[in-house]
Design an enzyme around this catalytic site. Structure first.
Site, mmCIF file in Angstrom:
data_model
loop_
_atom_site.group_PDB
_atom_site.id
_atom_site.type_symbol
_atom_site.label_atom_id
_atom_site.label_comp_id
_atom_site.label_asym_id
_atom_site.label_seq_id
_atom_site.Cartn_x
_atom_site.Cartn_y
_atom_site.Cartn_z
ATOM 1 C CG LEU A 1 -1.822 1.235 1.348
ATOM 2 C CD1 LEU A 1 -2.769 1.350 0.160
ATOM 3 C CD2 LEU A 1 -2.598 1.212 2.654
ATOM 4 C CE1 TYR A 2 6.112 5.318 1.581
ATOM 5 C CE2 TYR A 2 7.468 3.570 0.625
ATOM 6 C CZ TYR A 2 7.304 4.892 0.998
ATOM 7 O OH TYR A 2 8.307 5.790 0.802
ATOM 8 C CB ALA A 3 4.798 0.695 -3.361
ATOM 9 C CB THR B 1 0.066 5.906 -0.948
ATOM 10 O OG1 THR B 1 1.351 5.670 -0.346
ATOM 11 C CG2 THR B 1 -0.993 5.076 -0.236
ATOM 12 C CE LYS B 2 5.896 8.887 -1.487
ATOM 13 N NZ LYS B 2 5.659 10.179 -0.790
#
Length: 341
Positions: free
Chosen positions: A152-154, A156-157
């Site tokens: 999810l982090y990736a 969002t970026k």
């Protein structure tokens, strides 16, 4: 001289960027809300470095607060913005997804709205090498696709990259995204490998090395990252005049003043080499536990930095041996309770 807005000024990279600008005599407004994701005392110590400069103004604001962000842009009409605030961490996103939605999506949208209202002359924002996700064709190139993030982090970026492009196109805001590759160095984050390993080794605790120790990372020293960001800040992108309308370049668009760059060292290092260097510089031996690769991790990263070298003369100057030694020097001073410069 109008101030530069640096978001994440109490964070690892944002603090280094803000400090570099202040040392050049450039006034800085530093935005941060000091979330307790890790030790707030470390964030306060970083901020103390900035408060020593008369050109520094602190804005303790949550980017997810739309009204507060709008008021800040209304008060300063920033012509240049460096956006480095985010909810970071690949593994943390597995258990705390809402933090990434609030900070990385809602917060970034509020920042883009601020830039639109202020007619900001250039926004430089941090993306991540994690956007390459399932890609295995290395070195990773910003001219290739990045549509299969694994966390999810990736995601969002990657969403930030798409949001930024749309605002750049619609409102003619010059925007540059930097995909950062495993940044390390003094004043680093305690949740990142070098800091975690150093703390465990000096305390006699085992360290967990994932991927059975066979992973590689394009470790990038923080001073090299600052050099890249400041070089790009002075170089707002323009639309690609050569674009014919057929298959636009993912790194440069064709219709917007928008660019994407990798910021790395172009020197992948074996993770175990990294650990051995840390042992050498600390003068201690690590108790190593080799574990399987974690969900969302990739076995290797490697940055193609040709565009950055061509456009701003970027040449990473800090080999990992030097970078780890500088980190250890800082770490010992900080752990002893002194406040290094």
């Amino acid at each position: 001289m109008s101030p530069v807005l640096v978001t994440g000024s109490a964070g690892f990279i944002g603090n280094h960027v803000a400090l570099a600008l202040l040392r050049q005599g450039v006034p800085v407004v530093g935005l941060d809300n000091l979330t307790p994701y890790y030790d707030v005392a470390l964030k306060e110590a970083r901020l103390a470095r900035l408060r020593a400069f008369p050109g520094f103004t602190e804005a303790r604001i949550d980017l997810a607060n739309r009204e507060a962000v709008a008021a800040l842009f209304g008060a300063h009409r920033f012509t240049r913005v460096v956006h480095l605030a985010a909810q970071a961490g690949v593994r943390y996103s597995l258990e705390h997804p809402a933090a990434y939605i609030d900070s990385n999506l809602v917060g970034f949208a509020n920042l883009l709205e601020g830039c639109r209202a202020a007619a900001t002359g250039h926004l430089v924002y941090a993306s991540t090498s994690s956007v390459y996700g399932a890609n295995t064709n290395m070195p990773f190139s910003p001219h290739a696709g990045a549509d299969h993030p694994l966390t999810l982090y990736a995601a969002t970026k990657r969403a930030n990259e798409l949001m930024a492009h749309s605002y750049s196109h619609l409102f003619r805001i010059p925007v540059t995204g930097v995909r950062l590759f495993t940044v390390y160095g003094p004043w680093g984050r305690p949740d990142m490998a070098l800091f975690k390993f150093a703390e465990a080794i000096v305390q006699g605790r085992p360290i967990d090395v994932y991927g059975e120790g066979r992973m590689q990372r394009d470790f990038t020293y923080v001073d090299d990252v600052v050099t890249a960001i400041l070089g790009l800040l002075d170089r707002p992108p323009v639309p690609d005049a050569a674009w014919s309308g057929d298959r636009p370049d993912p790194a440069s668009s064709g219709v917007a003043p928008y660019r994407l760059y990798n910021v790395g060292s172009d020197r992948p290092v074996d993770l175990m080499r990294y650990v051995r260097l840390l042992e050498e510089k600390l003068g201690l031996t690590a108790d190593i536990r080799l574990l399987p690769i974690q969900p969302g991790d990739v076995p290797a990263t490697w940055a193609d930095i040709d565009d950055l070298a061509r456009d701003v003369g970027y040449a990473p100057a800090t080999p990992v041996e030097v970078g780890v030694e500088r980190f250890v020097d800082w770490f010992r001073t900080y752990q002893a309770g002194r406040q290094p410069a």
